[in-house]
Design a protein around this motif. Structure first.
Motif, PDB file in Angstrom:
ATOM      1  N   UNK A 109       0.835  -1.204   0.000  1.00  0.00           N
ATOM      2  CA  UNK A 109       0.000   0.000   0.000  1.00  0.00           C
ATOM      3  C   UNK A 109       0.874   1.260   0.000  1.00  0.00           C
ATOM      4  N   UNK A 110       1.844   1.306   0.932  1.00  0.00           N
ATOM      5  CA  UNK A 110       2.640   2.525   1.088  1.00  0.00           C
ATOM      6  C   UNK A 110       3.563   2.782  -0.101  1.00  0.00           C
ATOM      7  N   UNK A 111       4.205   1.724  -0.573  1.00  0.00           N
ATOM      8  CA  UNK A 111       5.256   1.949  -1.566  1.00  0.00           C
ATOM      9  C   UNK A 111       4.846   1.674  -3.001  1.00  0.00           C
ATOM     10  N   UNK A 112       3.834   0.840  -3.184  1.00  0.00           N
ATOM     11  CA  UNK A 112       3.441   0.523  -4.560  1.00  0.00           C
ATOM     12  C   UNK A 112       2.162   1.273  -4.934  1.00  0.00           C
ATOM     13  N   UNK A 113       1.117   1.105  -4.129  1.00  0.00           N
ATOM     14  CA  UNK A 113      -0.170   1.721  -4.474  1.00  0.00           C
ATOM     15  C   UNK A 113      -0.083   3.250  -4.495  1.00  0.00           C
ATOM     16  N   UNK A 114       0.448   3.829  -3.422  1.00  0.00           N
ATOM     17  CA  UNK A 114       0.479   5.293  -3.338  1.00  0.00           C
ATOM     18  C   UNK A 114       1.327   5.897  -4.457  1.00  0.00           C
ATOM     19  N   UNK A 115       2.470   5.272  -4.730  1.00  0.00           N
ATOM     20  CA  UNK A 115       3.354   5.812  -5.762  1.00  0.00           C
ATOM     21  C   UNK A 115       2.795   5.690  -7.168  1.00  0.00           C
ATOM     22  N   UNK A 116       2.200   4.541  -7.466  1.00  0.00           N
ATOM     23  CA  UNK A 116       1.852   4.305  -8.871  1.00  0.00           C
ATOM     24  C   UNK A 116       0.376   4.524  -9.189  1.00  0.00           C
ATOM     25  N   UNK A 117      -0.478   4.516  -8.177  1.00  0.00           N
ATOM     26  CA  UNK A 117      -1.905   4.693  -8.453  1.00  0.00           C
ATOM     27  C   UNK A 117      -2.400   6.064  -7.981  1.00  0.00           C
ATOM     28  N   UNK A 118      -2.207   6.355  -6.687  1.00  0.00           N
ATOM     29  CA  UNK A 118      -2.694   7.638  -6.165  1.00  0.00           C
ATOM     30  C   UNK A 118      -2.050   8.814  -6.894  1.00  0.00           C
ATOM     31  N   UNK A 119      -0.767   8.685  -7.167  1.00  0.00           N
ATOM     32  CA  UNK A 119      -0.066   9.815  -7.765  1.00  0.00           C
ATOM     33  C   UNK A 119      -0.237   9.872  -9.275  1.00  0.00           C
ATOM     34  N   UNK A 120      -0.919   8.897  -9.832  1.00  0.00           N
ATOM     35  CA  UNK A 120      -1.136   8.902 -11.269  1.00  0.00           C
ATOM     36  C   UNK A 120      -2.387   9.719 -11.594  1.00  0.00           C
ATOM     37  N   UNK A 121      -2.212  10.879 -12.231  1.00  0.00           N
ATOM     38  CA  UNK A 121      -3.365  11.749 -12.448  1.00  0.00           C
ATOM     39  C   UNK A 121      -4.411  11.132 -13.385  1.00  0.00           C
ATOM     40  N   UNK A 122      -4.017  10.120 -14.149  1.00  0.00           N
ATOM     41  CA  UNK A 122      -4.981   9.507 -15.067  1.00  0.00           C
ATOM     42  C   UNK A 122      -5.898   8.513 -14.368  1.00  0.00           C
ATOM     43  N   UNK A 123      -5.518   8.131 -13.146  1.00  0.00           N
ATOM     44  CA  UNK A 123      -6.328   7.136 -12.447  1.00  0.00           C
ATOM     45  C   UNK A 123      -7.576   7.779 -11.839  1.00  0.00           C
ATOM     46  N   UNK A 124      -8.712   7.208 -12.152  1.00  0.00           N
ATOM     47  CA  UNK A 124      -9.974   7.695 -11.577  1.00  0.00           C
ATOM     48  C   UNK A 124     -10.309   6.830 -10.370  1.00  0.00           C
ATOM     49  N   UNK A 125     -10.424   7.433  -9.158  1.00  0.00           N
ATOM     50  CA  UNK A 125     -10.705   6.638  -7.960  1.00  0.00           C
ATOM     51  C   UNK A 125     -11.943   5.750  -8.137  1.00  0.00           C
ATOM     52  N   UNK A 126     -11.829   4.502  -7.727  1.00  0.00           N
ATOM     53  CA  UNK A 126     -12.956   3.573  -7.818  1.00  0.00           C
ATOM     54  C   UNK A 126     -12.943   2.713  -9.067  1.00  0.00           C
ATOM     55  N   UNK A 127     -12.087   3.054 -10.038  1.00  0.00           N
ATOM     56  CA  UNK A 127     -12.039   2.234 -11.253  1.00  0.00           C
ATOM     57  C   UNK A 127     -10.920   1.209 -11.147  1.00  0.00           C
ATOM     58  N   UNK A 128     -11.022   0.155 -11.952  1.00  0.00           N
ATOM     59  CA  UNK A 128      -9.994  -0.878 -11.839  1.00  0.00           C
ATOM     60  C   UNK A 128      -8.665  -0.334 -12.362  1.00  0.00           C
ATOM     61  N   UNK A 129      -7.596  -0.809 -11.739  1.00  0.00           N
ATOM     62  CA  UNK A 129      -6.265  -0.260 -12.021  1.00  0.00           C
ATOM     63  C   UNK A 129      -5.733  -0.808 -13.336  1.00  0.00           C
ATOM     64  N   UNK A 130      -5.261   0.082 -14.205  1.00  0.00           N
ATOM     65  CA  UNK A 130      -4.719  -0.360 -15.487  1.00  0.00           C
ATOM     66  C   UNK A 130      -3.209  -0.153 -15.560  1.00  0.00           C
ATOM     67  N   UNK A 131      -2.648   0.473 -14.520  1.00  0.00           N
ATOM     68  CA  UNK A 131      -1.243   0.867 -14.583  1.00  0.00           C
ATOM     69  C   UNK A 131      -0.296  -0.336 -14.648  1.00  0.00           C
ATOM     70  N   UNK A 132       0.466  -0.421 -15.732  1.00  0.00           N
ATOM     71  CA  UNK A 132       1.427  -1.513 -15.876  1.00  0.00           C
ATOM     72  C   UNK A 132       2.521  -1.418 -14.819  1.00  0.00           C
ATOM     73  N   UNK A 133       2.842  -0.175 -14.456  1.00  0.00           N
ATOM     74  CA  UNK A 133       3.873   0.041 -13.447  1.00  0.00           C
ATOM     75  C   UNK A 133       3.442  -0.563 -12.111  1.00  0.00           C
ATOM     76  N   UNK A 134       2.154  -0.386 -11.788  1.00  0.00           N
ATOM     77  CA  UNK A 134       1.627  -0.976 -10.557  1.00  0.00           C
ATOM     78  C   UNK A 134       1.765  -2.493 -10.608  1.00  0.00           C
ATOM     79  N   UNK A 135       1.355  -3.087 -11.724  1.00  0.00           N
ATOM     80  CA  UNK A 135       1.418  -4.544 -11.854  1.00  0.00           C
ATOM     81  C   UNK A 135       2.852  -5.046 -11.702  1.00  0.00           C
ATOM     82  N   UNK A 136       3.781  -4.359 -12.360  1.00  0.00           N
ATOM     83  CA  UNK A 136       5.146  -4.878 -12.333  1.00  0.00           C
ATOM     84  C   UNK A 136       5.774  -4.709 -10.944  1.00  0.00           C
ATOM     85  N   UNK A 137       5.459  -3.577 -10.283  1.00  0.00           N
ATOM     86  CA  UNK A 137       6.010  -3.400  -8.931  1.00  0.00           C
ATOM     87  C   UNK A 137       5.397  -4.387  -7.948  1.00  0.00           C
ATOM     88  N   UNK A 138       4.107  -4.659  -8.118  1.00  0.00           N
ATOM     89  CA  UNK A 138       3.420  -5.631  -7.271  1.00  0.00           C
ATOM     90  C   UNK A 138       4.050  -7.005  -7.469  1.00  0.00           C
TER      91      UNK A 138
END
Lengths: 149, 191
Positions: A100-129
């Motif tokens: 949560x602290x190091x992967x989600x916040x960095x790659x999802x919360x800080x991604x301006x294209x991410x709309x809260x509540x929608x499924x995550x599409x970020x490849x960076x999130x997947x690879x870091x996870x």
């Protein structure tokens, strides 16, 4: 020991991310599976709160059956991180907290294209996870298990 | 509020501030200034501009809260009073580099003010006379607070009551506690 699958839910029960590494039993209906998982955890969380001898009640961290373990971490903003592993992998809720602290916040919360509540599409999130999960001691036998099943 | 907890929070704020990356205050002040100008151009009515700034802040707040929790390591607050103290001692320090104080509690303890003398957003700003009694230049901050608290199930209303740009002696944001959201099962299986 094995890591089976990872779920991320938001407070409303939307499954923001589902990943699996080696889940021997295939799910017939992924949406139903996610819904059930969220439902069980929701009930279990409230149950844990009710049983707690102290207020405010503690957080659910994990539970085990004789076959598998489920690890759980919930952020104060209601994000629920869930990891399914084989038994004997120890307490991994701290690992989920780090995700949560190091992967989600960095790659999802800080991604301006991410709309809260929608499924995550970020490849960076997947690879870091993926990197975080594969670094776990209990991940080592995943490949072996795959060949058996 | 016990002083030991207050100083713990002050330290947390300092630590989080020291850890985070900094950007030039001028850059922030000037960027925010051009934002406000653009919104004034688009909406003209100061009341409407205040609303838009608040909305903008709300959208920042619902994301910023995750960043805040991650960096500060704070988990759950036990009361609204504690939340207010943490906003002023930790969050203000962390994101704006200033420390605010909480005061003016009402007798029911559901309303208080966050007071700060220095406002990095409003540096270099002078409001033209036609706006001094209508525009809340830093209304963004109200939105940020409301959005961030909503994500941790606390519903509040926020508004500026004093603004140095209007000639007041300090900046004061009033926060009113409305309700604590309860978690509900998001769907009904009977359907």
């Amino acid at each position: 020991m094995t890591v089976y699958a990872f779920y991320l839910f938001d407070r409303q029960g939307n499954c923001l991310c589902y990943r699996e590494w080696s889940r021997p039993k295939l799910m017939k209906d992924a949406t139903q599976d996610q819904k059930n998982t969220f439902g069980v955890l929701f009930a279990l969380k409230n149950f844990c709160k009710k049983l707690s001898p102290r207020q405010p009640g503690g957080q659910l961290k994990n539970y085990s059956t004789d076959v598998y373990s489920l690890h759980y971490f919930e952020s104060p903003t209601g994000l629920r991180f869930v990891l399914l592993t084989s038994r004997g992998s120890g307490d991994l809720s701290g690992v989920l907290r780090d995700i949560y602290l190091n992967v989600y916040v960095d790659t999802v919360t800080r991604n301006p294209l991410y709309v809260p509540g929608e499924s995550i599409q970020s490849q960076l999130f997947f690879s870091k996870l993926d990197t975080a999960i594969k670094a776990l001691a209990c991940f080592q036998d995943n490949e072996e298990n795959k060949s058996i099943s | 509020m016990s002083s030991s907890r207050a100083s713990t929070w002050n330290k947390l704020g300092d630590a989080a501030y020291a850890k985070s990356e900094k950007v030039s205050a001028d850059l922030v002040a000037l960027t925010y200034g051009s934002f406000v100008r653009e919104i004034i151009k688009d909406f003209e009515e100061p009341d409407q501009v205040n609303k838009e700034l608040e909305k903008l802040g709300y959208n920042i707040g619902i994301r910023l809260i995750e960043d805040f929790l991650a960096k500060s390591g704070i988990s759950n607050c036990s009361s609204f009073e504690e939340s207010a103290e943490i906003i002023s001692r930790v969050a203000f320090k962390m994101f704006l580099g200033i420390r605010a104080t909480v005061s003016n509690w009402n007798s029911e303890h559901n309303s208080c003010s966050i007071i700060f003398d220095e406002n990095p957003l409003a540096e270099y700003v002078e409001l033209p006379p036609e706006y001094t009694h209508s525009l809340f230049y830093s209304n963004l901050l109200c939105g940020v607070i409301r959005g961030a608290l909503e994500m941790v199930q606390i519903i509040v209303e926020c508004e500026f009551v004093k603004d140095q740009l209007r000639g007041d002696d300090t900046n004061e944001i009033n926060i009113r506690f409305k309700e604590m959201l309860q978690e509900q099962v998001p769907w009904n299986d009977e359907e």
